[in-house]
Motif scaffolding. Sequence first.
Motif, mmCIF file in Angstrom:
data_model
loop_
_atom_site.group_PDB
_atom_site.id
_atom_site.type_symbol
_atom_site.label_atom_id
_atom_site.label_comp_id
_atom_site.label_asym_id
_atom_site.label_seq_id
_atom_site.Cartn_x
_atom_site.Cartn_y
_atom_site.Cartn_z
ATOM 1 N N GLY A 160 5.296 -5.090 -3.846
ATOM 2 C CA GLY A 160 4.770 -3.837 -4.265
ATOM 3 C C GLY A 160 5.016 -3.380 -5.473
ATOM 4 O O GLY A 160 5.732 -4.290 -6.238
ATOM 5 N N ARG A 161 4.455 -2.251 -6.233
ATOM 6 C CA ARG A 161 4.749 -2.085 -7.486
ATOM 7 C C ARG A 161 5.602 -0.702 -7.641
ATOM 8 O O ARG A 161 5.423 0.313 -6.851
ATOM 9 C CB ARG A 161 3.393 -1.608 -8.309
ATOM 10 C CG ARG A 161 2.564 -2.933 -8.418
ATOM 11 C CD ARG A 161 1.113 -2.628 -9.089
ATOM 12 N NE ARG A 161 0.467 -3.754 -8.911
ATOM 13 C CZ ARG A 161 0.009 -4.290 -10.061
ATOM 14 N NH1 ARG A 161 0.653 -3.950 -11.404
ATOM 15 N NH2 ARG A 161 -0.828 -5.620 -10.034
ATOM 16 N N THR B 140 3.880 2.863 -9.374
ATOM 17 C CA THR B 140 3.221 3.674 -8.511
ATOM 18 C C THR B 140 4.103 4.196 -7.371
ATOM 19 O O THR B 140 3.886 5.491 -6.940
ATOM 20 C CB THR B 140 1.952 2.961 -7.806
ATOM 21 O OG1 THR B 140 2.471 2.038 -7.146
ATOM 22 C CG2 THR B 140 1.007 2.514 -8.911
ATOM 23 N N ALA B 141 5.091 3.760 -6.899
ATOM 24 C CA ALA B 141 5.869 4.350 -5.879
ATOM 25 C C ALA B 141 6.755 5.483 -6.452
ATOM 26 O O ALA B 141 6.944 6.557 -6.040
ATOM 27 C CB ALA B 141 6.820 3.203 -5.379
ATOM 28 N N VAL B 142 7.343 5.325 -7.801
ATOM 29 C CA VAL B 142 8.113 6.273 -8.463
ATOM 30 C C VAL B 142 6.995 7.538 -8.528
ATOM 31 O O VAL B 142 7.492 8.697 -8.471
ATOM 32 C CB VAL B 142 8.639 5.949 -9.584
ATOM 33 C CG1 VAL B 142 9.432 7.000 -10.402
ATOM 34 C CG2 VAL B 142 9.784 4.732 -9.244
ATOM 35 N N ALA C 2 0.879 -1.202 0.088
ATOM 36 C CA ALA C 2 0.052 -0.086 0.044
ATOM 37 C C ALA C 2 1.041 1.361 -0.035
ATOM 38 O O ALA C 2 0.326 2.424 -0.054
ATOM 39 C CB ALA C 2 -0.910 0.005 1.227
ATOM 40 N N LEU C 3 2.131 1.259 -0.142
ATOM 41 C CA LEU C 3 2.932 2.445 0.071
ATOM 42 C C LEU C 3 2.998 3.116 -1.048
ATOM 43 O O LEU C 3 2.758 4.416 -1.059
ATOM 44 C CB LEU C 3 4.436 1.977 0.696
ATOM 45 C CG LEU C 3 4.542 1.586 1.805
ATOM 46 C CD1 LEU C 3 6.056 1.039 2.010
ATOM 47 C CD2 LEU C 3 4.431 2.679 3.039
ATOM 48 N N GLY C 4 3.120 2.341 -2.295
ATOM 49 C CA GLY C 4 2.988 3.249 -3.533
ATOM 50 C C GLY C 4 1.784 3.993 -3.897
ATOM 51 O O GLY C 4 1.739 5.099 -4.308
ATOM 52 N N PRO C 5 0.728 3.139 -3.684
ATOM 53 C CA PRO C 5 -0.777 3.709 -3.886
ATOM 54 C C PRO C 5 -1.150 4.996 -2.872
ATOM 55 O O PRO C 5 -1.573 6.152 -3.547
ATOM 56 C CB PRO C 5 -1.681 2.929 -3.909
ATOM 57 C CG PRO C 5 -0.949 1.431 -4.257
ATOM 58 C CD PRO C 5 0.521 1.859 -3.662
ATOM 59 N N ALA D 156 9.417 -2.233 -3.390
ATOM 60 C CA ALA D 156 9.303 -2.847 -4.578
ATOM 61 C C ALA D 156 10.444 -3.262 -5.342
ATOM 62 O O ALA D 156 10.558 -4.223 -6.174
ATOM 63 C CB ALA D 156 8.826 -1.654 -5.628
ATOM 64 N N LEU D 157 11.853 -2.960 -5.170
ATOM 65 C CA LEU D 157 13.027 -3.422 -5.732
ATOM 66 C C LEU D 157 13.169 -4.469 -4.981
ATOM 67 O O LEU D 157 13.981 -5.373 -5.681
ATOM 68 C CB LEU D 157 14.081 -2.398 -5.387
ATOM 69 C CG LEU D 157 13.881 -1.104 -6.390
ATOM 70 C CD1 LEU D 157 15.288 -0.070 -5.881
ATOM 71 C CD2 LEU D 157 14.049 -1.434 -7.756
ATOM 72 N N GLN D 158 12.816 -4.790 -3.787
ATOM 73 C CA GLN D 158 12.772 -6.276 -3.073
ATOM 74 C C GLN D 158 11.803 -7.360 -3.326
ATOM 75 O O GLN D 158 11.814 -8.373 -3.161
ATOM 76 C CB GLN D 158 12.891 -5.950 -1.480
ATOM 77 C CG GLN D 158 14.050 -5.213 -0.970
ATOM 78 C CD GLN D 158 14.123 -4.983 0.601
ATOM 79 O OE1 GLN D 158 12.933 -5.326 1.170
ATOM 80 N NE2 GLN D 158 15.105 -4.579 0.942
#
Length: 95
Positions: A66-67, A70-72, A16-19, A61-63
Amino acid sequence: MPEPTMPTRTDTPADALGPTALVLGALSTVGVCAPALFLFPWAVIAGALAVTLGATGIRYALQGTGRLCTAVAGTVLGAVGFVGTGALIWVLGVS
């Protein structure tokens, strides 16, 4: 048959961090574009939170959790909103 919407065992709170960063970044950017609205004071807080949550979302996301897109996007929008609000406050304060 549509996909189930229930969380699975592989879902984590890091998903949920990216959204969340994307929504806060969009709110921050709107606060800069329309400073007369009530969103202006919240743009600084939303921008800082978007950058923080987005950077954390990028790390996860790099690990593999998540996506990344959306995080970027949330991080970039949050940075634009945070820096834009700071610049707008600085310009209005100098006058």
